[in-house]
Design an enzyme around this catalytic site. Structure first.
Site, mmCIF file in Angstrom:
data_model
loop_
_atom_site.group_PDB
_atom_site.id
_atom_site.type_symbol
_atom_site.label_atom_id
_atom_site.label_comp_id
_atom_site.label_asym_id
_atom_site.label_seq_id
_atom_site.Cartn_x
_atom_site.Cartn_y
_atom_site.Cartn_z
ATOM 1 N N HIS A 1 0.787 -1.176 -0.161
ATOM 2 C CA HIS A 1 -0.059 -0.048 0.032
ATOM 3 C C HIS A 1 0.837 1.182 0.009
ATOM 4 O O HIS A 1 0.441 2.342 0.504
ATOM 5 C CB HIS A 1 -1.072 -0.098 1.169
ATOM 6 C CG HIS A 1 -0.280 0.147 2.521
ATOM 7 N ND1 HIS A 1 -0.751 -0.712 3.668
ATOM 8 C CD2 HIS A 1 0.724 0.704 2.994
ATOM 9 C CE1 HIS A 1 0.102 -0.508 4.859
ATOM 10 N NE2 HIS A 1 1.054 0.254 4.183
ATOM 11 N N HIS B 1 -1.240 5.108 9.666
ATOM 12 C CA HIS B 1 0.057 5.834 9.484
ATOM 13 C C HIS B 1 0.047 6.892 10.302
ATOM 14 O O HIS B 1 0.787 7.850 9.745
ATOM 15 C CB HIS B 1 0.565 5.791 8.238
ATOM 16 C CG HIS B 1 0.952 4.378 7.561
ATOM 17 N ND1 HIS B 1 -0.346 3.844 7.204
ATOM 18 C CD2 HIS B 1 1.854 3.698 7.126
ATOM 19 C CE1 HIS B 1 0.257 2.568 6.505
ATOM 20 N NE2 HIS B 1 1.585 2.842 6.358
ATOM 21 N N HIS C 1 10.419 -4.115 3.764
ATOM 22 C CA HIS C 1 10.792 -2.669 3.758
ATOM 23 C C HIS C 1 11.226 -2.061 4.890
ATOM 24 O O HIS C 1 10.679 -2.177 5.945
ATOM 25 C CB HIS C 1 9.917 -1.791 2.582
ATOM 26 C CG HIS C 1 8.545 -1.364 3.381
ATOM 27 N ND1 HIS C 1 7.643 -2.282 3.756
ATOM 28 C CD2 HIS C 1 8.035 -0.149 3.409
ATOM 29 C CE1 HIS C 1 6.655 -1.837 4.188
ATOM 30 N NE2 HIS C 1 6.922 -0.383 3.940
ATOM 31 N N GLU D 1 4.379 -4.823 8.534
ATOM 32 C CA GLU D 1 2.820 -4.610 8.076
ATOM 33 C C GLU D 1 2.423 -5.902 7.559
ATOM 34 O O GLU D 1 1.187 -6.023 7.584
ATOM 35 C CB GLU D 1 2.950 -3.395 6.995
ATOM 36 C CG GLU D 1 3.199 -2.251 7.434
ATOM 37 C CD GLU D 1 2.983 -1.263 6.615
ATOM 38 O OE1 GLU D 1 3.005 0.028 6.786
ATOM 39 O OE2 GLU D 1 3.255 -1.625 5.305
HETATM 40 FE FE FE Z 1 2.544 1.218 5.023
#
Ligand code: FE
Ligand code: FE
Lengths: 278, 117, 278, 117
Positions: A12, A59, A192, A239
């Protein structure tokens, strides 16, 4: 009774929003990522969901550290996107289903999930972009229920807890008396890391193993602690907990309808899967 | 192994846990305020005043002044909130990645590509 | 290692704040209630706690229905009271212990309690008045950790879940490496109902059984559903869930150091207990 | 047994559950705002405008106008938030109890005392 017709799991990354706004879907940098989605849209056209239960992490739009939930669930009849600070273009609002939300809440609290209920909430890019990838015209043919998982501030819920939440969510959805078709989405990941000297960390080997486990060995990731998941997938790679919730809503045996994996979009290894119960 | 490395065992990585959250609350609260365009403008118009209003400590103030992400993390900043600060300057995630790793943006992009193996 | 030296459970009716402000402790209406507390203060002077973990429900000061937690915990170094709408006099601020808070959070999330963490929060009369009853000079000799339980919006956590939260809290406190003495408080109840044609409902028989169970049969109330607890103790009597959490922090066997029961203060049957682990 | 009575089996009692919470959100949000003295003042100064700002429906507006607690509950109000509304008029819990039970305040107090058995 309601039926879970399948799950979609996808990255996302905020930059997707910029690419959509600029129409870069066929740009060489973006094409390998966006090319994963026509097949998803064909599948959606076939399974025709009435409702999407979308599992993601906020977030820092709707939640701050003064009231930081482990698990939160929307209970509104409408959800809007809002400015997240970098001015990515906003996405069209969503129609909720507060009656279904409360049904899920009743069921999940009874199963000892200590939810935060949100009768009013904004949804960020982790919610809006996967929806926009599935329905590019942003004329949503589905109602939505947002489910938020803390992947921001340790201690995070364990992968095992997230998988169990998915299993309980499935029981709750299946107990919904309306004859409706439900797709569960889990967004975020894959490997990531945005922060620290290790920024830019990507782990293709782990991502491939994780995606394989989603098909054949759904509890595989539950053997790792949060710290181990950070080591393997990066500080934001965790995530993948949202994927664990989504996977938990499907039975042990699933059929992989579609998948895609691409390195990198922005700093992220992107993954996409469509899974159907067998 | 020190208490810190037991808590933060992944090299080059600061897991945002309670200890970081305690340290960084004022800084993260300020960055959270940048969701609002009016607040971003107020920060740009009077950086000192804006930081003072949120009660940043000297370390945090210095890190903000330097636009230095590693220093901001050291001062308790959380990546998701810091991204809103970076947004004020039009920095993207690869600018931030390059800054933290001491690479040029092109080098950082090459590093990402290399992960394809 | 830290040690739980005992638990105090008490009602927290807002009107107590008015009575304190007006100095009505010896007024005939108030005396039977306030007379319960000198013994508590003697006990506190003897057990000398360093920390109070205070379990209560927020009445719409710090939390609203847009983000309504099942369980929340403070993680701040200071907590303030604030205007709750009826201008009861505000109580002096409290010193928190965010290091201990995070220790508890780490432990409880690991045990699959899906907490909301609050690095900034206001505490309402359900927190402040029990503290002011224990330390009338409001010069708090303890640090505090607030724990908030949803007794406001169904579905509430079950009595069984609350009792288990207490048990997990005890393990977490006992694992705190500092050599400190901890008192756990649970506030609210006993039987009362503020709303509906049934307003003014009080159930002395149930309250007596419940208070007896706190000593000899701590899981007794876990056999009741939330609806049954409302029927037996009133819509606000369910605040006894906070007592269940506090009781859960003590071992099965306890000694009743003190208790008091009085009908009514405002619309409420008030209960007070001091329990010590054996 | 109707769906409602299955959900609300305790006579004279409305458990504040999801269905009530959905119905009463605007009303409860308005009452929650009364934590702030400035908002209480604004309500008193312009009741119509204040209710409109929070989007109360006709049933809620009517119940507020009538200062009628049973109607407010019927319209989705939650006791804890409604208490902040009652506070504006200096009503205590026994005034509210009396109003809901159709008793005088003295009768209501006597009813409470009778619970001593
Ligand atoms: Fe994210
Ligand atoms: Fe109360």
């Amino acid at each position: 009774m309601a039926k879970i017709v399948g799950a979609i799991t996808t990255s996302h990354v905020p930059a997707i929003g910029g690419a959509i706004a600029k129409g870069l879907q066929q740009d060489p940098y973006w094409k390998p990522f966006f090319d994963g989605f026509p097949h998803v849209r064909e599948w959606l056209a076939k399974v025709k969901p009435d409702v999407v239960v979308l599992v993601y992490n906020d977030h820092g739009l709707n939640f701050f550290l003064d009231k930081m939930p482990t698990f939160a669930i929307g209970a509104a009849d409408a959800y809007s996107n809002a400015d997240e600070g970098w001015g990515i273009p906003q996405i069209a609002p969503f129609k909720g289903d507060s009656e279904l939300s409360w049904h899920l809440i009743e069921h999940l609290v009874k199963e000892d999930f200590d939810l935060v209920t949100c009768q009013e909430m904004t949804v960020d890019h982790a919610f809006t972009l996967p929806m926009a990838l599935c329905w590019p015209d942003q004329k949503w043919p589905v109602r939505v229920v947002p489910v938020v998982v803390n992947t921001v501030q340790a201690p995070l819920p364990s992968a095992a807890r997230c998988y169990k939440l998915g299993q309980a969510l499935a029981r709750a959805i299946q107990a919904w008396p309306k004859d409706e078709r439900v797709v569960v989405m889990g967004t975020g990941g894959l490997s990531h890391q945005l922060d620290g000297e290790r920024a830019g960390f990507i782990n293709k080997d782990f991502d491939e193993k994780f995606m394989a486990s989603m098909v054949d060995d759904p509890a595989w990731a539950t053997k790792y602690s949060t710290t181990e998941l950070v080591e393997l997938s990066g500080t934001q790679g965790v995530e993948l907990l949202n994927w664990m919730v989504a996977r938990g809503t499907l039975p042990e045996k699933v059929r992989k309808e579609h998948s895609n994996y691409h390195i990198p979009i922005s700093n992220t290894a992107t993954g996409l899967m469509v899974l159907e119960p067998v | 192994m020190s208490a810190t490395s037991a808590r933060q065992p992944v090299p080059g990585t600061t897991i945002f846990d309670g200890e970081q959250a305690r340290k960084g609350y004022a800084l993260n609260k300020m960055c959270y305020s940048f969701n609002d365009a009016a607040n971003r403008k107020a920060f740009v118009a009077d950086e000192d005043g804006y930081c003072a209003k949120y009660g940043l400590n000297a370390q945090q103030r210095e890190a903000i002044k330097n636009r230095n992400v590693l220093q901001l993390i050291e001062a308790g900043g959380n990546a998701y909130y810091l991204a809103k600060f970076a947004g004020i300057f039009g920095l993207d995630m690869q600018d931030i990645g390059a800054q933290q790793t001491g690479l040029t943006k092109e080098q950082f992009k090459a590093k990402l590509l290399a992960a394809r193996g």
